[in-house]
Motif scaffolding. Structure first.
Motif, PDB file in Angstrom:
ATOM      1  N   CYS A  42       0.834  -1.207   0.000  1.00  0.00           N
ATOM      2  CA  CYS A  42       0.000   0.000   0.000  1.00  0.00           C
ATOM      3  C   CYS A  42       0.867   1.254   0.000  1.00  0.00           C
ATOM      4  CB  CYS A  42      -0.926  -0.015   1.215  1.00  0.00           C
ATOM      5  SG  CYS A  42      -2.077   1.358   1.255  1.00  0.00           S
ATOM      6  N   ILE A  43       1.907   1.249   0.813  1.00  0.00           N
ATOM      7  CA  ILE A  43       2.781   2.417   0.920  1.00  0.00           C
ATOM      8  C   ILE A  43       3.558   2.638  -0.376  1.00  0.00           C
ATOM      9  CG2 ILE A  43       4.877   3.269   2.063  1.00  0.00           C
ATOM     10  CD1 ILE A  43       3.814   1.948   4.631  1.00  0.00           C
ATOM     11  N   SER A  44       4.010   1.575  -1.012  1.00  0.00           N
ATOM     12  CA  SER A  44       4.854   1.712  -2.194  1.00  0.00           C
ATOM     13  C   SER A  44       4.059   1.831  -3.499  1.00  0.00           C
ATOM     14  CB  SER A  44       5.824   0.535  -2.283  1.00  0.00           C
ATOM     15  OG  SER A  44       5.125  -0.675  -2.410  1.00  0.00           O
ATOM     16  N   ALA A  45       2.758   1.739  -3.433  1.00  0.00           N
ATOM     17  CA  ALA A  45       1.933   1.859  -4.635  1.00  0.00           C
ATOM     18  C   ALA A  45       1.960   3.309  -5.119  1.00  0.00           C
ATOM     19  CB  ALA A  45       0.497   1.425  -4.347  1.00  0.00           C
ATOM     20  N   PRO A  46       1.914   3.515  -6.435  1.00  0.00           N
ATOM     21  CA  PRO A  46       1.901   4.892  -6.944  1.00  0.00           C
ATOM     22  C   PRO A  46       0.614   5.604  -6.551  1.00  0.00           C
ATOM     23  CG  PRO A  46       1.504   3.327  -8.715  1.00  0.00           C
ATOM     24  CD  PRO A  46       1.846   2.532  -7.493  1.00  0.00           C
ATOM     25  N   GLU A  47       0.736   6.908  -6.409  1.00  0.00           N
ATOM     26  CA  GLU A  47      -0.436   7.710  -6.059  1.00  0.00           C
ATOM     27  C   GLU A  47      -1.429   7.682  -7.228  1.00  0.00           C
ATOM     28  OE1 GLU A  47      -1.298   9.464  -3.261  1.00  0.00           O
ATOM     29  OE2 GLU A  47       0.426   8.502  -2.316  1.00  0.00           O
ATOM     30  N   PRO A  48      -2.702   7.557  -6.925  1.00  0.00           N
ATOM     31  CA  PRO A  48      -3.691   7.550  -8.006  1.00  0.00           C
ATOM     32  C   PRO A  48      -3.836   8.944  -8.614  1.00  0.00           C
ATOM     33  CG  PRO A  48      -4.792   7.531  -5.890  1.00  0.00           C
ATOM     34  CD  PRO A  48      -3.319   7.404  -5.616  1.00  0.00           C
ATOM     35  N   GLU A  49      -4.148   8.976  -9.891  1.00  0.00           N
ATOM     36  CA  GLU A  49      -4.394  10.258 -10.553  1.00  0.00           C
ATOM     37  C   GLU A  49      -5.836  10.661 -10.286  1.00  0.00           C
ATOM     38  OE1 GLU A  49      -4.648  11.889 -15.058  1.00  0.00           O
ATOM     39  OE2 GLU A  49      -2.942  10.618 -14.551  1.00  0.00           O
ATOM     40  N   ILE A  50      -6.000  11.832  -9.741  1.00  0.00           N
ATOM     41  CA  ILE A  50      -7.330  12.301  -9.374  1.00  0.00           C
ATOM     42  C   ILE A  50      -7.774  13.344 -10.392  1.00  0.00           C
ATOM     43  CG2 ILE A  50      -8.704  13.502  -7.630  1.00  0.00           C
ATOM     44  CD1 ILE A  50      -6.787  12.305  -5.533  1.00  0.00           C
ATOM     45  N   THR A  51      -8.955  13.164 -10.924  1.00  0.00           N
ATOM     46  CA  THR A  51      -9.528  14.101 -11.879  1.00  0.00           C
ATOM     47  C   THR A  51     -10.830  14.652 -11.306  1.00  0.00           C
ATOM     48  OG1 THR A  51      -8.630  12.778 -13.694  1.00  0.00           O
ATOM     49  CG2 THR A  51     -10.353  14.343 -14.253  1.00  0.00           C
ATOM     50  N   VAL A  52     -10.924  15.967 -11.283  1.00  0.00           N
ATOM     51  CA  VAL A  52     -12.140  16.608 -10.777  1.00  0.00           C
ATOM     52  C   VAL A  52     -13.093  16.771 -11.943  1.00  0.00           C
ATOM     53  CG1 VAL A  52     -13.096  18.650  -9.659  1.00  0.00           C
ATOM     54  CG2 VAL A  52     -10.852  17.794  -8.992  1.00  0.00           C
ATOM     55  N   LEU A  53     -14.282  16.238 -11.786  1.00  0.00           N
ATOM     56  CA  LEU A  53     -15.296  16.329 -12.828  1.00  0.00           C
ATOM     57  C   LEU A  53     -16.291  17.416 -12.465  1.00  0.00           C
ATOM     58  CD1 LEU A  53     -15.988  12.521 -13.323  1.00  0.00           C
ATOM     59  CD2 LEU A  53     -14.442  13.966 -14.643  1.00  0.00           C
ATOM     60  N   THR A  54     -16.661  18.215 -13.436  1.00  0.00           N
ATOM     61  CA  THR A  54     -17.677  19.236 -13.195  1.00  0.00           C
ATOM     62  C   THR A  54     -18.983  18.752 -13.801  1.00  0.00           C
ATOM     63  OG1 THR A  54     -17.036  20.371 -15.221  1.00  0.00           O
ATOM     64  CG2 THR A  54     -16.014  21.124 -13.180  1.00  0.00           C
ATOM     65  N   PRO A  55     -20.070  18.928 -13.078  1.00  0.00           N
ATOM     66  CA  PRO A  55     -21.358  18.440 -13.600  1.00  0.00           C
ATOM     67  C   PRO A  55     -21.825  19.284 -14.782  1.00  0.00           C
ATOM     68  CG  PRO A  55     -21.675  19.592 -11.527  1.00  0.00           C
ATOM     69  CD  PRO A  55     -20.198  19.533 -11.768  1.00  0.00           C
ATOM     70  N   LYS A  56     -22.427  18.626 -15.741  1.00  0.00           N
ATOM     71  CA  LYS A  56     -23.011  19.328 -16.880  1.00  0.00           C
ATOM     72  C   LYS A  56     -24.416  19.762 -16.501  1.00  0.00           C
ATOM     73  CE  LYS A  56     -20.488  16.792 -20.378  1.00  0.00           C
ATOM     74  NZ  LYS A  56     -20.600  15.931 -21.558  1.00  0.00           N
ATOM     75  N   LYS A  57     -24.830  20.890 -17.024  1.00  0.00           N
ATOM     76  CA  LYS A  57     -26.185  21.351 -16.757  1.00  0.00           C
ATOM     77  C   LYS A  57     -27.151  20.493 -17.552  1.00  0.00           C
ATOM     78  CE  LYS A  57     -25.112  26.026 -15.512  1.00  0.00           C
ATOM     79  NZ  LYS A  57     -25.496  27.417 -15.611  1.00  0.00           N
ATOM     80  N   ASP A  58     -28.139  19.957 -16.861  1.00  0.00           N
ATOM     81  CA  ASP A  58     -29.121  19.095 -17.495  1.00  0.00           C
ATOM     82  C   ASP A  58     -30.260  19.962 -18.007  1.00  0.00           C
ATOM     83  OD1 ASP A  58     -30.741  17.085 -18.336  1.00  0.00           O
ATOM     84  OD2 ASP A  58     -30.900  16.091 -16.385  1.00  0.00           O
ATOM     85  N   LYS A  59     -30.441  19.998 -19.313  1.00  0.00           N
ATOM     86  CA  LYS A  59     -31.461  20.849 -19.925  1.00  0.00           C
ATOM     87  C   LYS A  59     -32.844  20.226 -19.867  1.00  0.00           C
ATOM     88  CE  LYS A  59     -28.205  23.131 -22.912  1.00  0.00           C
ATOM     89  NZ  LYS A  59     -27.834  23.511 -24.242  1.00  0.00           N
ATOM     90  N   THR A  60     -32.945  18.986 -19.410  1.00  0.00           N
ATOM     91  CA  THR A  60     -34.252  18.338 -19.362  1.00  0.00           C
ATOM     92  C   THR A  60     -35.004  18.695 -18.100  1.00  0.00           C
ATOM     93  OG1 THR A  60     -33.324  16.351 -18.340  1.00  0.00           O
ATOM     94  CG2 THR A  60     -33.419  16.419 -20.764  1.00  0.00           C
ATOM     95  N   ILE A  61     -34.320  19.235 -17.101  1.00  0.00           N
ATOM     96  CA  ILE A  61     -34.984  19.601 -15.847  1.00  0.00           C
ATOM     97  C   ILE A  61     -35.290  21.102 -15.902  1.00  0.00           C
ATOM     98  CG2 ILE A  61     -34.773  19.751 -13.343  1.00  0.00           C
ATOM     99  CD1 ILE A  61     -32.768  17.421 -13.489  1.00  0.00           C
ATOM    100  N   PRO A  62     -36.573  21.474 -15.862  1.00  0.00           N
ATOM    101  CA  PRO A  62     -36.919  22.898 -15.914  1.00  0.00           C
ATOM    102  C   PRO A  62     -36.484  23.610 -14.624  1.00  0.00           C
ATOM    103  CG  PRO A  62     -38.887  21.573 -15.580  1.00  0.00           C
ATOM    104  CD  PRO A  62     -37.740  20.629 -15.788  1.00  0.00           C
ATOM    105  N   HIS A  63     -35.984  24.815 -14.787  1.00  0.00           N
ATOM    106  CA  HIS A  63     -35.577  25.624 -13.642  1.00  0.00           C
ATOM    107  C   HIS A  63     -36.774  26.445 -13.187  1.00  0.00           C
ATOM    108  CE1 HIS A  63     -31.343  24.595 -14.069  1.00  0.00           C
ATOM    109  NE2 HIS A  63     -31.522  24.711 -15.379  1.00  0.00           N
TER     110      HIS A  63
END
Length: 57
Positions: free
Chosen positions: A33-54
């Motif tokens: 566990c200690i010697s394993a490479p660090e995972p690559e973290i990607t931040v995802l941004t949510p897309k605006k859903d046009k099917t839900i009325p505001h």
């Protein structure tokens, strides 16, 4: 009469061996566990859903 001292010593040695096996396995897993490479973290941004009325306020 059974040799209780001999039976106890046999059981005690087996228990000690079992503990040593578990400790060795735990150390190996911790090292992996200690010697394993660090995972690559990607931040995802949510897309605006046009099917839900505001709400129109």
């Amino acid at each position: 009469m059974p040799d209780y001292k001999g039976m106890y010593q046999t059981l005690f040695r087996a228990a000690e061996q079992a503990v040593e096996i578990l400790i060795t396995a735990q150390r190996a897993c911790e090292e992996a566990c200690i010697s394993a490479p660090e995972p690559e973290i990607t931040v995802l941004t949510p897309k605006k859903d046009k099917t839900i009325p505001h709400d129109a306020d």
